[in-house]
Design a protein around this motif. Sequence first.
Motif, short mmCIF file in Angstrom:
data_model
loop_
_atom_site.label_atom_id
_atom_site.label_comp_id
_atom_site.label_asym_id
_atom_site.label_seq_id
_atom_site.Cartn_x
_atom_site.Cartn_y
_atom_site.Cartn_z
N LEU A 162 0.83 -1.20 0.00
CA LEU A 162 0.00 0.00 0.00
C LEU A 162 0.87 1.26 0.00
O LEU A 162 0.55 2.24 -0.69
CB LEU A 162 -0.94 0.00 1.20
N ALA A 163 1.94 1.22 0.77
CA ALA A 163 2.86 2.37 0.77
C ALA A 163 3.47 2.57 -0.61
O ALA A 163 3.63 3.70 -1.08
CB ALA A 163 3.95 2.17 1.82
N ALA A 164 3.78 1.46 -1.28
CA ALA A 164 4.38 1.55 -2.61
C ALA A 164 3.40 2.11 -3.63
O ALA A 164 3.79 2.91 -4.49
CB ALA A 164 4.86 0.16 -3.06
N VAL A 165 2.13 1.73 -3.53
CA VAL A 165 1.16 2.24 -4.51
C VAL A 165 0.88 3.72 -4.27
O VAL A 165 0.67 4.48 -5.22
CB VAL A 165 -0.14 1.40 -4.50
N VAL A 166 0.89 4.17 -3.02
CA VAL A 166 0.72 5.60 -2.74
C VAL A 166 1.89 6.39 -3.34
O VAL A 166 1.70 7.44 -3.97
CB VAL A 166 0.62 5.85 -1.22
N SER B 206 -11.39 12.40 -3.37
CA SER B 206 -10.68 12.31 -2.09
C SER B 206 -9.29 12.94 -2.17
O SER B 206 -8.82 13.54 -1.19
CB SER B 206 -10.57 10.85 -1.64
N LEU B 207 -8.62 12.83 -3.31
CA LEU B 207 -7.31 13.47 -3.44
C LEU B 207 -7.44 14.99 -3.45
O LEU B 207 -6.59 15.70 -2.93
CB LEU B 207 -6.60 12.99 -4.71
N GLY B 208 -8.53 15.49 -4.01
CA GLY B 208 -8.76 16.92 -3.99
C GLY B 208 -9.10 17.43 -2.60
O GLY B 208 -8.69 18.52 -2.19
N ARG B 209 -9.86 16.63 -1.85
CA ARG B 209 -10.26 17.01 -0.49
C ARG B 209 -9.15 16.80 0.54
O ARG B 209 -9.24 17.27 1.66
CB ARG B 209 -11.49 16.21 -0.06
N GLY B 210 -8.15 16.01 0.18
CA GLY B 210 -7.10 15.68 1.14
C GLY B 210 -7.47 14.55 2.06
O GLY B 210 -6.89 14.40 3.13
N SER B 211 -8.44 13.71 1.65
CA SER B 211 -8.88 12.61 2.50
C SER B 211 -8.60 11.25 1.85
O SER B 211 -9.22 10.25 2.20
CB SER B 211 -10.38 12.73 2.78
N ALA B 212 -7.66 11.21 0.93
CA ALA B 212 -7.38 9.97 0.19
C ALA B 212 -6.72 8.92 1.07
O ALA B 212 -6.04 9.24 2.06
CB ALA B 212 -6.48 10.28 -1.00
N ASP B 213 -6.93 7.67 0.72
CA ASP B 213 -6.22 6.56 1.35
C ASP B 213 -5.54 5.76 0.23
O ASP B 213 -5.64 6.11 -0.95
CB ASP B 213 -7.17 5.71 2.20
N PRO B 214 -4.82 4.69 0.55
CA PRO B 214 -4.11 3.95 -0.51
C PRO B 214 -5.01 3.34 -1.57
O PRO B 214 -4.54 3.00 -2.66
CB PRO B 214 -3.37 2.86 0.28
N TYR B 215 -6.30 3.20 -1.27
CA TYR B 215 -7.22 2.59 -2.23
C TYR B 215 -7.90 3.63 -3.12
O TYR B 215 -8.69 3.27 -4.00
CB TYR B 215 -8.28 1.78 -1.49
N SER B 216 -7.62 4.90 -2.91
CA SER B 216 -8.34 5.96 -3.61
C SER B 216 -8.01 6.00 -5.10
O SER B 216 -6.85 5.81 -5.51
CB SER B 216 -8.01 7.32 -3.00
N ASP B 217 -9.05 6.28 -5.90
CA ASP B 217 -8.86 6.53 -7.32
C ASP B 217 -8.30 7.94 -7.50
O ASP B 217 -8.29 8.75 -6.57
CB ASP B 217 -10.19 6.43 -8.06
N VAL B 218 -7.88 8.23 -8.71
CA VAL B 218 -7.45 9.58 -9.08
C VAL B 218 -8.55 10.21 -9.93
O VAL B 218 -8.95 9.64 -10.94
CB VAL B 218 -6.12 9.56 -9.88
N ASP B 219 -9.06 11.35 -9.49
CA ASP B 219 -10.06 12.10 -10.25
C ASP B 219 -9.39 13.39 -10.70
O ASP B 219 -9.13 14.28 -9.89
CB ASP B 219 -11.28 12.40 -9.38
#
Length: 221
Positions: free
Chosen positions: A21-25, A53-66
């Motif tokens: 998960l750290a690697a994918v982040v 979630s990346l825009g809001r700053g609430s992403a986790d390792p499973y988050s998509d990119v929008d």
Amino acid sequence: MSQRVPANVPPRRGRRAAALLAAVVEARTAWLAATVDVLHQRKSVGAAWLVGSLGRGSADPYSDVDLVVAVDDTTPQSVLDDPVASLHLPGRLLFTRGKPRNAPAGGGYVTVCVELAALPVLIDFYLWPVTTAAIPTDGRLRLYRESPPPRTGLAFMPLLDQHRTPDSTGADANHPASILLLVQLAAKYQARGEPTAPCRHHSTFGFSIRRRDRHAAADPR
């Protein structure tokens, strides 16, 4: 950013999962940086920002990119139809799924899945005409040229609804990419401990999602 590992994972496997998960982040962050560099080389691109979630700053390792990319009227139709291939964006492409009705008017939309750190990551691309582009409340600016787009008091989805294309064409539920997308979404929610979350997608893809023995099962109808 927390590298949350699914519950009930044995310690040894948990450490390996945390490392993956750290690697994918890290790979996702590097992909974004490389993508911004590619976009900056395109004179038709006026700005780019993250939503979700990346825009809001609430992403986790499973988050998509929008990712929203503001483009001018010199942008070729081929870019609107397939931005990943036409712009030569980084990453090994696993599949592409179109859904025209998700696009802003005069723009384009596509979901792609790329391989990052040996794991699949979903990318939602919105190509938005610069004439109507605005940064929503949940947007995080990553690129602009002379001046950033104006900010709006709306979140992304209400803003998109105001500018949505009149094309009502949806995705092909029987296309293999739709099935792969559903499987990936189900796996993401399961890993987060939210196995019932994919239920809201099942009617779109023609699948029935049910919970059984703490696991989400996807059954073809």
